[in-house]
Write an enzyme that holds these catalytic residues in place. Sequence first.
Site, mmCIF file in Angstrom:
data_model
loop_
_atom_site.group_PDB
_atom_site.id
_atom_site.type_symbol
_atom_site.label_atom_id
_atom_site.label_comp_id
_atom_site.label_asym_id
_atom_site.label_seq_id
_atom_site.Cartn_x
_atom_site.Cartn_y
_atom_site.Cartn_z
ATOM 1 N N SER A 1 -3.181 -0.810 1.763
ATOM 2 C CA SER A 1 -2.770 -1.649 0.621
ATOM 3 C C SER A 1 -3.725 -2.805 0.366
ATOM 4 O O SER A 1 -4.286 -3.388 1.300
ATOM 5 C CB SER A 1 -1.380 -2.222 0.927
ATOM 6 O OG SER A 1 -1.076 -3.269 0.050
ATOM 7 N N GLU B 1 -2.713 -5.602 -0.244
ATOM 8 C CA GLU B 1 -2.107 -6.753 0.435
ATOM 9 C C GLU B 1 -2.894 -7.118 1.698
ATOM 10 O O GLU B 1 -2.787 -8.236 2.195
ATOM 11 C CB GLU B 1 -0.655 -6.448 0.815
ATOM 12 C CG GLU B 1 0.360 -6.748 -0.253
ATOM 13 C CD GLU B 1 0.548 -8.234 -0.538
ATOM 14 O OE1 GLU B 1 0.810 -8.986 0.404
ATOM 15 O OE2 GLU B 1 0.432 -8.630 -1.694
ATOM 16 N N TYR C 1 4.195 -7.736 6.231
ATOM 17 C CA TYR C 1 3.832 -6.447 5.618
ATOM 18 C C TYR C 1 2.311 -6.264 5.637
ATOM 19 O O TYR C 1 1.806 -5.212 6.054
ATOM 20 C CB TYR C 1 4.359 -6.391 4.175
ATOM 21 C CG TYR C 1 3.843 -5.213 3.381
ATOM 22 C CD1 TYR C 1 4.403 -3.952 3.500
ATOM 23 C CD2 TYR C 1 2.755 -5.362 2.514
ATOM 24 C CE1 TYR C 1 3.919 -2.866 2.770
ATOM 25 C CE2 TYR C 1 2.259 -4.290 1.781
ATOM 26 C CZ TYR C 1 2.850 -3.041 1.917
ATOM 27 O OH TYR C 1 2.361 -1.974 1.207
HETATM 28 P P1 NAP Z 1 8.523 2.800 -1.922
HETATM 29 O O1 NAP Z 1 8.961 3.251 -3.282
HETATM 30 O O2 NAP Z 1 9.081 1.533 -1.376
HETATM 31 O O3 NAP Z 1 8.831 3.985 -0.902
HETATM 32 C C1 NAP Z 1 8.786 3.788 0.485
HETATM 33 C C2 NAP Z 1 9.209 5.055 1.171
HETATM 34 O O4 NAP Z 1 9.175 4.861 2.594
HETATM 35 C C3 NAP Z 1 10.642 5.521 0.825
HETATM 36 O O5 NAP Z 1 10.621 6.903 0.618
HETATM 37 C C4 NAP Z 1 11.422 5.175 2.090
HETATM 38 O O6 NAP Z 1 12.524 6.027 2.320
HETATM 39 C C5 NAP Z 1 10.355 5.450 3.143
HETATM 40 N N1 NAP Z 1 10.692 4.863 4.435
HETATM 41 C C6 NAP Z 1 11.139 3.607 4.691
HETATM 42 N N2 NAP Z 1 11.387 3.471 6.002
HETATM 43 C C7 NAP Z 1 11.105 4.662 6.587
HETATM 44 C C8 NAP Z 1 11.191 5.151 7.918
HETATM 45 N N3 NAP Z 1 11.613 4.379 8.933
HETATM 46 N N4 NAP Z 1 10.819 6.430 8.152
HETATM 47 C C9 NAP Z 1 10.415 7.233 7.151
HETATM 48 N N5 NAP Z 1 10.305 6.829 5.874
HETATM 49 C C10 NAP Z 1 10.662 5.557 5.598
HETATM 50 O O7 NAP Z 1 6.941 2.662 -1.869
HETATM 51 P P2 NAP Z 1 5.820 3.228 -2.869
HETATM 52 O O8 NAP Z 1 5.578 2.222 -3.924
HETATM 53 O O9 NAP Z 1 6.116 4.639 -3.209
HETATM 54 O O10 NAP Z 1 4.542 3.176 -1.911
HETATM 55 C C11 NAP Z 1 4.196 4.259 -1.066
HETATM 56 C C12 NAP Z 1 3.320 3.736 0.065
HETATM 57 O O11 NAP Z 1 2.155 3.113 -0.481
HETATM 58 C C13 NAP Z 1 3.971 2.685 0.952
HETATM 59 O O12 NAP Z 1 3.469 2.877 2.255
HETATM 60 C C14 NAP Z 1 3.471 1.364 0.389
HETATM 61 O O13 NAP Z 1 3.484 0.378 1.387
HETATM 62 C C15 NAP Z 1 2.065 1.773 -0.018
HETATM 63 N N6 NAP Z 1 1.462 1.030 -1.120
HETATM 64 C C16 NAP Z 1 2.147 0.900 -2.312
HETATM 65 C C17 NAP Z 1 1.534 0.254 -3.372
HETATM 66 C C18 NAP Z 1 2.222 0.113 -4.697
HETATM 67 O O14 NAP Z 1 1.766 -0.707 -5.513
HETATM 68 N N7 NAP Z 1 3.244 0.910 -4.983
HETATM 69 C C19 NAP Z 1 0.241 -0.264 -3.211
HETATM 70 C C20 NAP Z 1 -0.412 -0.097 -1.992
HETATM 71 C C21 NAP Z 1 0.202 0.556 -0.956
HETATM 72 P P3 NAP Z 1 14.042 5.620 2.010
HETATM 73 O O15 NAP Z 1 14.310 6.116 0.627
HETATM 74 O O16 NAP Z 1 14.795 6.375 3.044
HETATM 75 O O17 NAP Z 1 14.152 4.145 2.140
HETATM 76 O O1 G4F Z 2 5.870 -6.853 -7.401
HETATM 77 P P1 G4F Z 2 5.673 -7.551 -6.112
HETATM 78 O O2 G4F Z 2 6.855 -7.718 -5.239
HETATM 79 O O3 G4F Z 2 4.488 -6.792 -5.390
HETATM 80 P P2 G4F Z 2 3.437 -7.213 -4.248
HETATM 81 O O4 G4F Z 2 3.957 -8.305 -3.410
HETATM 82 O O5 G4F Z 2 2.126 -7.445 -4.911
HETATM 83 O O6 G4F Z 2 3.407 -5.894 -3.361
HETATM 84 C C1 G4F Z 2 3.314 -4.595 -3.951
HETATM 85 O O7 G4F Z 2 1.960 -4.251 -4.101
HETATM 86 C C2 G4F Z 2 1.234 -4.133 -2.860
HETATM 87 C C3 G4F Z 2 -0.209 -3.794 -3.219
HETATM 88 O O8 G4F Z 2 -0.935 -4.973 -3.441
HETATM 89 C C4 G4F Z 2 1.886 -3.055 -2.026
HETATM 90 F F1 G4F Z 2 1.185 -2.888 -0.890
HETATM 91 C C5 G4F Z 2 3.317 -3.455 -1.719
HETATM 92 O O9 G4F Z 2 3.944 -2.407 -0.979
HETATM 93 C C6 G4F Z 2 4.058 -3.615 -3.040
HETATM 94 O O10 G4F Z 2 4.143 -2.363 -3.665
HETATM 95 O O11 G4F Z 2 5.081 -9.021 -6.382
HETATM 96 C C7 G4F Z 2 3.930 -9.222 -7.178
HETATM 97 C C8 G4F Z 2 3.751 -10.721 -7.442
HETATM 98 C C9 G4F Z 2 3.812 -11.601 -6.201
HETATM 99 O O12 G4F Z 2 2.769 -12.533 -6.279
HETATM 100 C C10 G4F Z 2 5.142 -12.318 -6.292
HETATM 101 O O13 G4F Z 2 5.173 -13.605 -5.707
HETATM 102 O O14 G4F Z 2 4.831 -11.150 -8.277
HETATM 103 C C11 G4F Z 2 5.271 -12.412 -7.811
HETATM 104 N N1 G4F Z 2 6.651 -12.636 -8.262
HETATM 105 C C12 G4F Z 2 7.068 -13.680 -9.041
HETATM 106 N N2 G4F Z 2 8.384 -13.615 -9.215
HETATM 107 C C13 G4F Z 2 7.718 -11.883 -7.950
HETATM 108 C C14 G4F Z 2 8.815 -12.514 -8.554
HETATM 109 N N3 G4F Z 2 7.835 -10.757 -7.228
HETATM 110 C C15 G4F Z 2 9.077 -10.207 -7.109
HETATM 111 N N4 G4F Z 2 9.206 -9.053 -6.419
HETATM 112 N N5 G4F Z 2 10.197 -10.804 -7.676
HETATM 113 C C16 G4F Z 2 10.127 -11.952 -8.399
HETATM 114 O O15 G4F Z 2 11.128 -12.460 -8.878
#
Ligand code: NAP
Ligand code: G4F
Length: 329
Positions: free
Chosen positions: A129, A131, A153
């Site tokens: 990520s 992050e 995280y």
């Molecule tokens: P998400 O919607 O939050 O999905 C997370 C998944 O992980 C869910 O299917 C959840 O299953 C599963 N999980 C949680 N705890 C687990 C456990 N103990 N064992 C097995 N599975 C478990 O995340 P996403 O946005 O699809 O992201 C997919 C991956 O990419 C994650 O690793 C996230 O950290 C990473 N990532 C996401 C972004 C982004 O912007 N979306 C960016 C960079 C990296 P349940 O339904 O059972 O909770």
């Molecule tokens: O949407 P966010 O919660 O995503 P964040 O923290 O960037 O993380 C997501 O992207 C990562 C990749 O860079 C993934 F690895 C991670 O698993 C996840 O998918 O927050 C985005 C921004 C932050 O700066 C937060 O402080 O939005 C700001 N924010 C402002 N108000 C808020 C809010 N975020 C959330 N969730 N809720 C608010 O009310």
Amino acid sequence: MSRPRALITGITGQDGLYLAESLIAKGYDVHGVIRGQNNPRRELVEELVPDVHLHNGDLTDLSSLLRALRDSEPDEVYNLGAISFVAYSWENAALTTDVTAKGVLTMLEALRLHSGDDPGRVRFYQASSSEMFGKVQETPQRESTLLWPRSPYGVSKVFGHHMTINYRESYGMHASSGILFNHESPRRGEEFVTRKVSKAVAAIHLGLADELVLGNLDARRDWGFAGDYVEAMWLMLQQDEPDDYVIATGISHSIRDLVRLAFAHVGIEDWPRYVREDERFRRPAEVDTLVGDAAKARRVLGWQPTVSFEELVPMMVQADIEALKAGWR
Ligand code: NAP
Ligand code: G4F
């Protein structure tokens, strides 16, 4: 010739669903790991991707992962499972570490044991990520940028990232990490800011709500479309050599830009009157700004994003309007 087989952890999440759909369209036999004794998202998976075979398992349970590998015999493993909500990771730092950090090691170890004397036979993708860049040391961020995570995280993702590299270097595993910047869609969890905004704007537009409460409006993110990003995951595993790649659009926007664009889609220009800032949604340590340089992915994988921020936000607001209206029928 038999169909290629893939095993996905995190199949119930945003990316898991898009990846499963994409792999099925490519002719794969797709398997997914699902956790819990009665996971409420099982139905959603079965409805959206009925051809997927589900295996019970958890990233904290080595034997369940070994069983899923034995029963699916995959050619490719995509490790998307994680506790992925940054804000939640401060409240549950130890659990986040168990799943998002140590879970990667458990998965890698299961795969190493499963692969026997041919460690490269199953290709592995780790969901790293942006992050991990946290307090950014260089802009834009690329594969070589120093990692400085700012949350439990982020720290957990750094562990998983380096462990993936270590298993590649130690055992010759075909293990790649995608350093993905934020990617969103109508399937995004409602706890993340883009979906929180799209759903609230849809509700305000329909007269179902009258305010949107947010934290830091000044943070900046490089937002892309999840459908584009799962394509990059697949491309990484099609390369002869495993490697790490940044996946990003190269353009950053503030939360304020996001809110403005979402309200504009429903014809509201005086959006500040609907938005309230609340300290509750601020984080103990913020990642102020992220913007990625995906030049390596463009050059080696031939990957590029197809959906812009200006298309993504209206797509999400419109999907929430339709979903809320469907709820009335
Ligand atoms: P998400 O919607 O939050 O999905 C997370 C998944 O992980 C869910 O299917 C959840 O299953 C599963 N999980 C949680 N705890 C687990 C456990 N103990 N064992 C097995 N599975 C478990 O995340 P996403 O946005 O699809 O992201 C997919 C991956 O990419 C994650 O690793 C996230 O950290 C990473 N990532 C996401 C972004 C982004 O912007 N979306 C960016 C960079 C990296 P349940 O339904 O059972 O909770
Ligand atoms: O949407 P966010 O919660 O995503 P964040 O923290 O960037 O993380 C997501 O992207 C990562 C990749 O860079 C993934 F690895 C991670 O698993 C996840 O998918 O927050 C985005 C921004 C932050 O700066 C937060 O402080 O939005 C700001 N924010 C402002 N108000 C808020 C809010 N975020 C959330 N969730 N809720 C608010 O009310």
